[in-house]
Design an enzyme around this catalytic site. Structure first.
Site, mmCIF file in Angstrom:
data_model
loop_
_atom_site.group_PDB
_atom_site.id
_atom_site.type_symbol
_atom_site.label_atom_id
_atom_site.label_comp_id
_atom_site.label_asym_id
_atom_site.label_seq_id
_atom_site.Cartn_x
_atom_site.Cartn_y
_atom_site.Cartn_z
ATOM 1 N N HIS A 94 0.859 -1.191 0.000
ATOM 2 C CA HIS A 94 0.000 0.000 0.000
ATOM 3 C C HIS A 94 0.895 1.241 0.000
ATOM 4 O O HIS A 94 1.954 1.254 0.642
ATOM 5 C CB HIS A 94 -0.905 -0.001 1.230
ATOM 6 C CG HIS A 94 -1.997 1.025 1.130
ATOM 7 N ND1 HIS A 94 -1.764 2.351 1.400
ATOM 8 C CD2 HIS A 94 -3.284 0.930 0.729
ATOM 9 C CE1 HIS A 94 -2.897 3.029 1.186
ATOM 10 N NE2 HIS A 94 -3.825 2.186 0.786
ATOM 11 N N GLY A 172 -7.652 9.308 -0.373
ATOM 12 C CA GLY A 172 -8.111 10.122 0.744
ATOM 13 C C GLY A 172 -8.149 11.605 0.447
ATOM 14 O O GLY A 172 -8.283 12.421 1.357
ATOM 15 N N SER A 211 -10.356 7.373 -3.452
ATOM 16 C CA SER A 211 -11.578 8.180 -3.391
ATOM 17 C C SER A 211 -12.740 7.583 -4.179
ATOM 18 O O SER A 211 -13.518 8.314 -4.790
ATOM 19 C CB SER A 211 -11.284 9.617 -3.834
ATOM 20 O OG SER A 211 -10.334 10.220 -2.966
HETATM 21 P P1 13P Z 1 -9.717 6.255 -0.002
HETATM 22 O O1 13P Z 1 -10.837 5.413 -0.610
HETATM 23 O O2 13P Z 1 -10.039 6.738 1.356
HETATM 24 O O3 13P Z 1 -9.245 7.293 -0.956
HETATM 25 O O4 13P Z 1 -8.482 5.238 0.208
HETATM 26 C C1 13P Z 1 -8.062 4.473 -0.844
HETATM 27 C C2 13P Z 1 -7.105 3.474 -0.336
HETATM 28 O O5 13P Z 1 -5.976 3.793 -0.013
HETATM 29 C C3 13P Z 1 -7.564 2.093 -0.177
HETATM 30 O O6 13P Z 1 -6.496 1.236 0.080
#
Ligand code: 13P
Length: 247
Positions: A94, A172, A211
């Site tokens: 990640h 995010g 997102s």
């Molecule tokens: P968001 O959906 O909060 O943007 O996060 C994506 C993510 O990093 C999932 O692993």
């Protein structure tokens, strides 16, 4: 035909008391969804997830794993331990691990191999930062991240793995890659695999993350090479997560 998959990544959120309603709601709602569904929760809640989700269609897993099998690695959790807790999958590479905890391409590849060795399905994350996209090296970065794993595990390892394209600038931030931007990178990921083995490339599931919300999920998931999503923030709200699963 690739079956869609939606994976929730809770990141470092949750509490024993608060998780119950979310797990129960996802378990109940997912029963009526065609896509495969999984939740990657913090280590301390894996046993709880197992207790609630056992026997349901929702799989569970962790958000990271050690590259080592066992030994003097204080604070680490091995793939065998995750398998012990009934996990079927684990996220590796990640972007938050890569950028905050120093996971290099080589470490991510070793984690991928360790996960598979214990029978877990690794969910390999790749993606470029905003600076990398703006300087035109998206393809080079994503290819480098994929190649590290291909070199360590071989293309046949993709038969029991999932890939997630997560542009770092979209995580995010509320900024989603446009369906076209995402599709472009998904197509290049699949082409990279096809250069090794066309049949495996056709069956490997490639998720989009960054997102994803109920309002944009359908258009993203409608793209040829997007086989589902890796969902952060929206996976903490059962109704939103289930709406994304239904998309
Ligand atoms: P968001 O959906 O909060 O943007 O996060 C994506 C993510 O990093 C999932 O692993």
């Amino acid at each position: 035909m690739r079956k869609s998959l939606v994976v929730g990544n809770w990141k470092m959120h949750g509490s024993l008391a608060g998780n119950v309603a979310l797990l129960e709601a996802v378990k109940a709602g997912a029963a009526g969804v065609r896509a495969d569904v999984a939740l990657c929760v913090p280590y301390p809640y894996l046993a709880q997830a197992g207790t609630v989700l056992s026997g349901s269609k929702v799989a569970w897993g962790a958000q990271d794993v050690s590259e080592y099998e066992s030994g003097a690695y204080t604070g680490e959790v091995s793939a065998a331990m995750l398998a012990d807790l009934g996990c079927s999958c684990v996220i590796v590479g990640h972007s938050e691990r890569r950028s905050f905890y120093g996971d290099t391409d080589a470490v991510v590849a070793a984690k991928f191999v360790a996960a598979q060795k214990a029978g877990l399905t690794p969910i390999l994350c790749v993606g470029e930062t905003l600076a990398e996209r703006e300087s035109g090296v998206t393809t080079a970065v994503v290819t480098r991240q994929l190649d590290a794993v291909l070199a360590a595990a071989g293309v046949s390892a993709l038969k029991s793995a999932v890939v997630a394209y997560e542009p770092v600038w979209a995580i995010g931030t509320g900024k989603t890659a446009s369906p076209q931007q995402a599709q472009e990178v998904h197509a290049l990921i699949r082409a990279r695999f096809a250069a090794e083995d066309a049949a495996i490339a056709q069956t490997t599931r490639i998720l989009y993350g960054g997102s994803v919300k109920p309002a944009n999920a359908q258009e993203l998931f409608g793209q040829t090479d997007i086989d589902g999503g890796l969902i952060g923030g929206a996976s903490l709200v059962a109704a939103d997560f289930l709406a994304i699963c239904a998309a």
